[in-house]
Write an enzyme that holds these catalytic residues in place. Structure first.
Site, short mmCIF file in Angstrom:
data_model
loop_
_atom_site.label_atom_id
_atom_site.label_comp_id
_atom_site.label_asym_id
_atom_site.label_seq_id
_atom_site.Cartn_x
_atom_site.Cartn_y
_atom_site.Cartn_z
CD GLU A 151 -6.46 5.91 5.55
OE1 GLU A 151 -7.39 4.60 5.39
OE2 GLU A 151 -5.37 6.61 4.88
CE LYS A 154 -10.22 -0.90 3.59
NZ LYS A 154 -10.60 -0.35 3.50
O1 KIV Z 1 -8.32 1.29 -0.31
C1 KIV Z 1 -7.25 1.10 0.72
O2 KIV Z 1 -5.77 1.07 0.54
C2 KIV Z 1 -7.51 1.77 1.85
C3 KIV Z 1 -5.84 2.12 2.76
C4 KIV Z 1 -6.16 3.17 2.72
C5 KIV Z 1 -6.78 1.82 3.87
O3 KIV Z 1 -8.75 1.55 1.76
#
Ligand code: KIV
Length: 284
Positions: free
Chosen positions: A186, A117
């Site tokens: 988010e 991600k």
């Molecule tokens: O790092 C993380 O846990 C995230 C969340 C805030 C979505 O990217």
């Protein structure tokens, strides 16, 4: 261990086809991963939020690729059937498409992730495309993107105004067209999340504080169990106060050591008399 088969991209798309919402949690260590596996959680995010929740930094920016690989490896050992998403830390993808592909590859090869991600909208579409073209499932992340918290002016809802909401909706489509298999929203308003979810054709839309209309929900593990004392976000339901349980236990331990009620006979190991006598003779 649970009996279920490994959750894959195919399983996830099947789930949204069947209108079964997807459960997603952050996780950063082996014992917690084991519990999440047992609970049947669908997806885990080893988030760079570990910089704050596990390493005590004030932001996610100091987190390195080595931190991510190390924690993700531990999670992967504890949760072998959960779909594992590795978060790309600050500056592991921003400099160039090539940097993004190399670091995404590290998360896949060294940490056995199922996907990666990264944060950002249209400006990151070429990174998503490069990663997807390298055969790596890529997740986008829009709305409040913690790596840009300084530019965004703090941890606050994104897309309340029509113009900003339109930009998030456009970005979501651009990321989907670039090859993102999923997008996390988010802290965007529920109506914006609903529009994006309805318009998604081949993309799983996930919500963190963005309402019920997405294909699934993400929570930060430390928020849901009262394990992070610095702040408690509105979007985090506390499912159990583990922080309180742990603090009570630690206070009790400290007291029992001080008043010598711990340890009790069952907590130590003995030596038989004859061995002890022999030992004393050996020591003379
Ligand atoms: O790092 C993380 O846990 C995230 C969340 C805030 C979505 O990217």
């Amino acid at each position: 261990m649970t009996e279920r088969n490994k959750v894959t991209v195919t399983t996830l798309f099947q789930q949204i086809e069947n209108n079964e919402p997807i459960s997603w949690l952050t996780c950063y260590d082996y014992p917690t991963a084991y519990f999440q596996e047992q609970a049947g959680i669908d997806m885990i995010l080893v988030g760079d939020s570990l910089g704050m929740t596990m390493l005590g930094y004030d932001s996610t920016l100091p987190v390195t690729m080595d931190d991510m690989v190390r924690h993700t490896q531990a999670v992967s050992r504890g949760a072998p059937t959960v779909f594992l998403v590795g978060d790309m830390p600050y500056m592991s993808y921003q400099p160039s498409v090539e940097t993004a592909i190399i670091n995404a590859g590290r998360l896949m090869a060294e940490a056995t992730c199922d996907a990666v991600k990264l944060e950002g909208g249209a400006e990151m579409a070429d990174r998503i495309e490069g990663i997807a073209n390298a055969g790596i499932p890529a997740f986008g992340h829009l709305g409040l993107t913690p790596q840009s918290v300084s530019a965004l002016g703090g941890f606050r809802v994104q897309g309340r105004g029509a113009l900003q909401a339109k930009k998030i909706i456009d970005d979501a489509k651009i990321l989907e067209n670039a090859g993102a298999i999923s997008i996390l929203l988010e802290m965007v308003p529920d109506r914006v999340c609903k529009i994006i979810t309805e318009r998604a054709e081949n993309c799983i839309i996930m919500s963190l504080g963005s309402g019920p209309h997405a294909h699934g929900q993400l929570l930060i593990y430390h928020d849901m169990f009262g394990l992070y004392h610095k702040f408690k976000p509105k979007m985090a339901k506390v499912f159990g106060n583990a922080g309180e349980v742990i603090l009570n236990g630690l206070t009790q331990y400290h007291k029992e050591v001080h008043d010598q009620t711990f340890p009790q006979r069952k907590h130590w190991f003995i030596m038989k008399d004859d061995e002890y006598e022999e030992l004393l003779e050996l020591l003379d």
